[in-house]
Design a protein around this motif. Structure first.
Motif, mmCIF file in Angstrom:
data_model
loop_
_atom_site.group_PDB
_atom_site.id
_atom_site.type_symbol
_atom_site.label_atom_id
_atom_site.label_comp_id
_atom_site.label_asym_id
_atom_site.label_seq_id
_atom_site.Cartn_x
_atom_site.Cartn_y
_atom_site.Cartn_z
ATOM 1 N N ASP A 149 -5.347 6.888 5.926
ATOM 2 C CA ASP A 149 -6.612 6.346 5.417
ATOM 3 C C ASP A 149 -6.384 5.060 4.639
ATOM 4 O O ASP A 149 -7.189 4.117 4.720
ATOM 5 C CB ASP A 149 -7.293 7.386 4.520
ATOM 6 N N GLU A 150 -5.294 5.010 3.885
ATOM 7 C CA GLU A 150 -5.034 3.835 3.071
ATOM 8 C C GLU A 150 -4.543 2.672 3.924
ATOM 9 O O GLU A 150 -4.967 1.520 3.738
ATOM 10 C CB GLU A 150 -3.977 4.173 2.009
ATOM 11 N N GLN A 181 -3.616 10.935 3.957
ATOM 12 C CA GLN A 181 -3.944 9.997 2.885
ATOM 13 C C GLN A 181 -3.335 8.626 3.159
ATOM 14 O O GLN A 181 -3.990 7.585 2.946
ATOM 15 C CB GLN A 181 -3.423 10.539 1.553
ATOM 16 N N LEU A 182 -2.102 8.609 3.640
ATOM 17 C CA LEU A 182 -1.459 7.337 3.968
ATOM 18 C C LEU A 182 -2.180 6.637 5.111
ATOM 19 O O LEU A 182 -2.357 5.411 5.099
ATOM 20 C CB LEU A 182 0.011 7.557 4.329
ATOM 21 N N ARG A 199 0.821 -1.213 0.000
ATOM 22 C CA ARG A 199 0.000 0.000 0.000
ATOM 23 C C ARG A 199 0.850 1.257 0.000
ATOM 24 O O ARG A 199 0.512 2.257 -0.648
ATOM 25 C CB ARG A 199 -0.928 -0.009 1.216
ATOM 26 N N LEU A 200 1.962 1.223 0.736
ATOM 27 C CA LEU A 200 2.852 2.388 0.741
ATOM 28 C C LEU A 200 3.420 2.645 -0.648
ATOM 29 O O LEU A 200 3.467 3.788 -1.111
ATOM 30 C CB LEU A 200 3.990 2.169 1.750
ATOM 31 N N LYS A 238 -7.113 0.579 6.166
ATOM 32 C CA LYS A 238 -8.129 -0.289 5.577
ATOM 33 C C LYS A 238 -7.906 -1.715 6.063
ATOM 34 O O LYS A 238 -6.771 -2.131 6.283
ATOM 35 C CB LYS A 238 -8.050 -0.231 4.058
ATOM 36 N N GLU A 298 2.140 1.847 -3.487
ATOM 37 C CA GLU A 298 1.095 2.295 -4.401
ATOM 38 C C GLU A 298 0.605 3.712 -4.088
ATOM 39 O O GLU A 298 -0.068 4.318 -4.917
ATOM 40 C CB GLU A 298 -0.081 1.324 -4.326
ATOM 41 N N SER A 299 0.951 4.247 -2.908
ATOM 42 C CA SER A 299 0.425 5.543 -2.483
ATOM 43 C C SER A 299 1.409 6.686 -2.694
ATOM 44 O O SER A 299 1.088 7.826 -2.371
ATOM 45 C CB SER A 299 0.033 5.482 -0.998
ATOM 46 N N VAL A 300 2.612 6.415 -3.192
ATOM 47 C CA VAL A 300 3.599 7.484 -3.373
ATOM 48 C C VAL A 300 4.012 7.560 -4.835
ATOM 49 O O VAL A 300 3.708 6.674 -5.641
ATOM 50 C CB VAL A 300 4.840 7.244 -2.482
ATOM 51 N N ARG A 301 4.752 8.616 -5.162
ATOM 52 C CA ARG A 301 5.223 8.801 -6.529
ATOM 53 C C ARG A 301 6.442 7.914 -6.806
ATOM 54 O O ARG A 301 7.068 7.404 -5.882
ATOM 55 C CB ARG A 301 5.595 10.264 -6.748
ATOM 56 N N LYS A 353 -0.803 14.448 2.661
ATOM 57 C CA LYS A 353 -0.243 13.159 2.265
ATOM 58 C C LYS A 353 -0.207 12.200 3.455
ATOM 59 O O LYS A 353 -0.492 11.003 3.309
ATOM 60 C CB LYS A 353 1.170 13.341 1.705
#
Length: 458
Positions: free
Chosen positions: A385-386, A382-383, A344-345, A389, A347-350, A379
């Motif tokens: 929240d992701e 957002q992390l 998840r990390l 889950k 997929e959540s960053v550039r 950010k």
């Protein structure tokens, strides 16, 4: 029959000479093996002692860091961590684990430290009682000074023991090498004398065979030995050599086949090299960057920020309730959680950002090439929240809480160690808070939604 007689003469003559060389070489090999085994065992003992000293040093360093946290925070939890570190050091210093090391002084100092901790505990109880003695604060200060003196003395004792082990090993190795060298020199002189005697008897024939073997090594398979004026045993050997070259000429692989095989093996080696490079820089469980590779990436990001005038934000992420899941559900559940969080990390960053596993249930995210710090708080949320889950394990939903501490470059730190340290401290602050807070107006503190605390902007 004549060919059989020639073969017998050649074999008997060569057998006698080779038997002499083999006997001397075998004795020399036995001497070398015995010496090497003795040196290896000595090095193995020394290695075990040095590894144990390293384990003790790590215990002392852990105890020093926990004492520092205790001196800074002074709470019961930090004092409990000091006691745990001291007990772990006592376990490492047990006689059964210390091998032949002279650790009596370290054991005494560790026992003195344990007694001081007991005094600290009594002093703590006095501090919390209504009738607090006037000298309690100064007594605590004296105890902390004694802590520092004991830790310093233990470090000096470890250095002394380490130096003693190295010096003893060096002396013993020097003696063994000295006697081994003498034996090797004498054996080599004897072997060389016998070889020289054989060489003189076979000088003419050996020169011819040397030239023939040289041409064979260059790939010339059509060259034949002329043996008209050679001794009988060399005649027989020359005939065998000529037959061998003829056989090789018929059975050798073509140049194209050889090039194909070389190309295949080169590609295989390159593949193995790339795999080894990947494994050396990535965590084996999550495939994220490991601590060493991540630290190098942060160093490069800092250098790049200095050159380009951009900014960096470092997010120190800790999973709040990972340990209960790992203990109650098993290590398979814990591994699944760590791999899910890692995925998840990523997929959540550039692509320009770096994600790595700091160790255990701690992760680092380096937000690189930022024009400003305005997006960092968003950010971080957002992390959260992701990452919060649910994770499905054996048909059951597992929930993970997250604490995040953030530090910035430039502004808060000048190097990678300071950047990581400030983010780590901010993460611990986030764990203790129950509401959204900005630390010193600079560091973002983010807490999971389960604790009703969120990241806040600068």
């Amino acid at each position: 029959m004549q060919q059989i007689r020639w073969n017998d003469r050649m074999i008997n003559s060569m057998y006698k000479k080779l038997l002499i060389l083999f006997a001397i070489s075998f004795l020399l090999t036995i001497l070398i093996m015995g010496s090497m085994i003795k040196i290896y065992r000595e090095q193995e003992v020394t290695g075990n002692e040095l590894r144990h000293l390293t384990e003790i040093q790590l215990g002392i360093d852990l105890l020093r860091s926990q004492l520092w946290f205790f001196s800074q925070r002074g709470d019961t939890e930090s004092f409990r961590q000091v006691e745990i570190a001291q007990q772990e050091l006592s376990h490492v210093l047990q006689p059964g684990k210390a091998h032949n090391l002279q650790l009596a002084n370290l054991i005494k100092m560790n026992d003195s430290l344990a007694n001081l901790l007991k005094q600290e505990m009594r002093l703590k109880k006095l501090d919390t009682s209504p009738d607090k003695p006037q000298g309690a604060i100064s007594s605590s200060g004296l105890l902390h000074a004694r802590y520092n003196m004991l830790i310093q003395s233990m470090s000096e004792e470890i250095a002394y023991v380490h130096k003693t082990i190295v010096n003893n090993n060096e002396a013993e190795t020097r003696v063994m090498l000295y006697y081994t060298s003498i034996v090797l020199i004498l054996s080599s002189v004897m072997l060389s004398s016998i070889a020289l005697s054989i060489l003189r008897r076979f000088r003419r024939g050996s020169q011819i065979f040397q030239n023939a073997i040289y041409h064979l090594s260059q790939g010339v398979l059509g060259r034949q030995i002329i043996y008209d004026n050679l001794d009988t045993e060399f005649v027989d050997l020359a005939k065998f050599f000529n037959r061998m070259t003829s056989s090789l000429r018929m059975s050798m692989v073509t140049k194209k086949e050889l090039e194909t095989e070389v190309t295949r093996q080169t590609a295989e080696l390159e593949k193995q090299k790339n795999q080894l490079e990947f494994l050396s820089e990535h965590d084996s469980l999550t495939n994220l960057l490991n601590r060493r590779a991540l630290e190098n990436a942060i160093d490069r990001a800092i250098s790049r920020a200095d050159r380009t005038g951009t900014k960096i934000a470092l997010l120190f992420i800790d999973l709040d309730n990972f340990k209960p899941i790992n203990d109650e559900k098993g290590h398979d559940a814990g591994d699944l959680v760590l791999k899910s969080i890692a995925r998840r990390l990523e997929e959540s960053v550039r692509e320009t950002d770096q994600v790595g596993r700091q160790g255990g249930d701690e992760f680092l995210v380096c937000l690189d090439l930022l024009d400003s710090f305005d997006i960092v708080a968003h950010k971080a949320q957002q992390l959260i929240d992701e990452l919060e889950k649910p994770i499905i394990f054996a048909g059951e939903e597992l929930y993970i809480g997250v604490s995040i501490g953030v530090s910035y470059f430039p502004g808060q730190a000048e190097n990678r160690n300071e950047l990581i340290h400030k983010a780590d401290m901010a993460m611990y602050q986030a764990k203790e808070l129950s509401e959204s807070v900005c630390f010193d107006g600079e560091t973002v503190l983010a807490k999971s939604k389960n604790a009703k605390a969120f990241g806040c902007e600068i």
